[in-house]
Design a protein around this motif. Structure first.
Motif: not given
Ligand code: GTP
Length: 524
Positions: A233-250
């Motif tokens: 559950q956790l890693t699935g949501q994390i993977a979705a969050l970081f799809t093609k995104r640079k790490l920013d505050d949001e």
């Protein structure tokens, strides 16, 4: 003996350090009731009478036929069915298990083969004095196993007759299973009648179903399977969050929310986002990056609480008081602990201090029989502190090494519970100023945040000295252990990942963190 106790309750060795367990299918008759059990339902139960009132069976230590424990493949029984939920498919785990077996990697050493253990034989000692079950219960309306007392111990006069409460039917495995084959259908080809022309028959050839012997999984594989729902559950949501995104505050904020929702707690969530930010702010981030950092940070939180349960065997008995809310797994955990201790040659006595429920008394008696432990119980509704007193005296007399006392858990009756637990502690204290030497609280992982509050309450009431988290198998809320560790900093001795006798393992911070983060461990 002491060196073994160190091994069991110091647990310095990692599962992978243990010698290889051969995937040899053992004959049914070789499976000892103590260590051969995989899961209760799977047991080819030897038809022994588990209840012999007014008689204590002496902890016989490990018998000669005690063999290495068969790892509980049953834990994974539903894995493939639920793989759409992200549970590690059984086939994957089987493949890993097979690979490890091929490579000669480990399983557990049979207790009887461990250095320093001298089996003491299976002598039968004297009968229990009247504090055990009332023999005069016959005809007095023995209480049904699920009978519960109302508040205030109203049913004090009711007598429990364990024999009437428990009448287990010996479960014999089908003959076909014992020989590795199961035959379905009654008719054999030989006995099928030859019918005249114009008739047909529905008698069919017996269908032969091969029974595949269960594969043995390492502890980590079982842990990972247990925590699969939490991690996927956790890693699935994390993977979705970081799809093609640079790490920013949001993104960091979103990640923090996610981690908090996964019960990891604010403190740990902030540690993880802080560490991730320091390493990768403004850069591309993958789910694997987050998992790696998450695992490292969780390990840092858990390492200080992953401690062995120390037994001080200068005290005879070393008294372990087990507390916790109803249904959190106290009795089952006591059984699992007793199996480990008595399997290593220690003399164990179990005391049924949950005098509210007949079923709890009966359940503990069964565990005592299964683990070659002595048992002491009392009447339903009797004073639990009185039972604790009698148990201590009896354990001393019998020279028991460890006395484990079960207690009733009633959060809703907080005042009564407090009074009862305090009284038990006070009484034990009079007998040995340092008793109880360990106060163990069981926590049910599936209750999530509730478990956090329960620690607060029981810590104040009973002076909890360490925790065991149960039911980590199949829950998506395993993260709560991290939050509890961060907040309460109480030792976590063991974790439970199933209902079977072997489904209790020493708590290892790194293994747990990697399992939650969905990482495959580096070879040990
Ligand atoms: N899946 C799973 N079930 C467990 C585990 N530990 C205990 N259980 C089950 O949880 C249920 C409650 O366990 P008990 O040991 O009776 O809990 P208890 O705290 O003694 O309960 P009371 O006697 O009502 O106070 C039983 O069905 C156990 O088999 C575990 O680690 N995993």
């Amino acid at each position: 003996m002491v060196s073994f106790i160190k091994r069991v309750f110091t647990f310095g060795d990692k599962p992978a350090d243990r010698p290889a367990e051969q995937p040899v299918e053992k004959p049914v008759e070789d499976q000892s009731p103590v260590s051969g059990v995989v899961a209760v339902e799977e047991l080819p139960v030897t038809p022994v009478d588990p209840v012999a009132p007014a008689e204590i069976e002496t902890a016989g230590g490990p018998s000669d036929d005690v063999v290495g424990d068969d790892e509980a493949v049953a834990v994974l029984a539903g894995a493939e069915e639920t793989s759409d939920l992200g549970i590690v498919p059984l086939s994957l785990l089987e493949a890993e298990a097979a690979a490890e077996t091929d490579g000669g990697v480990s399983a557990e050493t049979p207790p009887s083969a461990l250095p320093g253990i001298s089996p003491t034989g299976g002598e039968v000692t004297d009968a229990l004095p009247p504090v055990a079950f009332d023999e005069g219960a016959e005809g007095q309306g023995a209480v049904a196993p699920d009978t519960e007392l109302s508040e205030g111990h109203a049913a004090v006069n009711t007598t429990v007759d364990v024999e009437q409460l428990v009448s287990p039917q010996p479960i014999s495995p089908p003959v076909g299973e014992m020989s590795g084959r199961t035959e379905v259908g009654n008719a054999s080809a030989d006995s099928a009648p030859v019918l005249p022309k114009g008739f047909s028959t529905s008698i069919s050839e017996p269908e032969v179903v091969a029974v595949v012997p269960p594969l043995k999984l390492t502890w980590f594989q079982r842990l990972r399977a247990g925590l699969a729902r939490t991690s996927s559950q956790l890693t699935g949501q994390i993977a979705a969050l970081f799809t093609k995104r640079k790490l920013d505050d949001e993104t960091l904020e979103d990640l923090e929310d996610l981690l908090i929702q996964a019960d990891l707690g604010v403190e740990t969530a902030m540690r993880i986002t802080g560490s991730l930010s320091a390493e990768r702010y403004g850069k591309d981030v993958t789910g694997e990056d987050v998992s790696r950092i998450m695992s490292a940070e969780i390990t840092k939180v858990l390492a200080p609480v992953a401690k062995p349960l120390q037994l001080d065997l200068n005290h005879k008995p070393h008294v372990i008081l087990v507390v916790g809310v109803n249904g959190t797994g106290k009795t089952t955990t006591i059984g699992k602990l007793a199996a480990k201790l008595s399997g290593s040659g220690l003399k164990v006595m179990l005391a049924a201090g949950d005098t509210f429920r007949a079923a709890a008394i009966e359940q503990l008696k069964i565990w005592a029989d299964r683990t070659n432990s002595e048992f002491i119980g009392t009447k339903l509704g009797a004073d639990a502190a009185g039972l604790a007193y009698d148990a201590y005296v009896k354990a001393k007399e019998k020279k028991s090494d460890v006395l484990i006392i079960d207690t009733a858990g009633r959060l809703q009756n907080k005042a009564e519970l407090m009074a009862e637990l305090e009284k038990i502690v006070r009484v034990l204290n009079k007998l040995d100023p340092e008793a109880p030497h360990t106060v163990l609280q069981t926590l049910d992982a599936t209750t999530g945040q509730n478990a956090m509050n329960q620690v607060e309450i029981f810590r104040n009431v009973a002076g909890v000295s360490g925790l065991i988290m149960t039911k980590l198998d199949g829950t998506a809320r395993g993260g709560i252990l991290v939050a509890i560790a961060a907040k309460h900093r109480l030792p976590v001795y063991f974790i439970g990942v199933g209902e079977g006798i072997d489904d209790l393992e020493p708590f290892e911070a790194k293994d747990f963190a990697e399992a939650i983060a969905g990482l495959t461990p580096a070879p040990h």
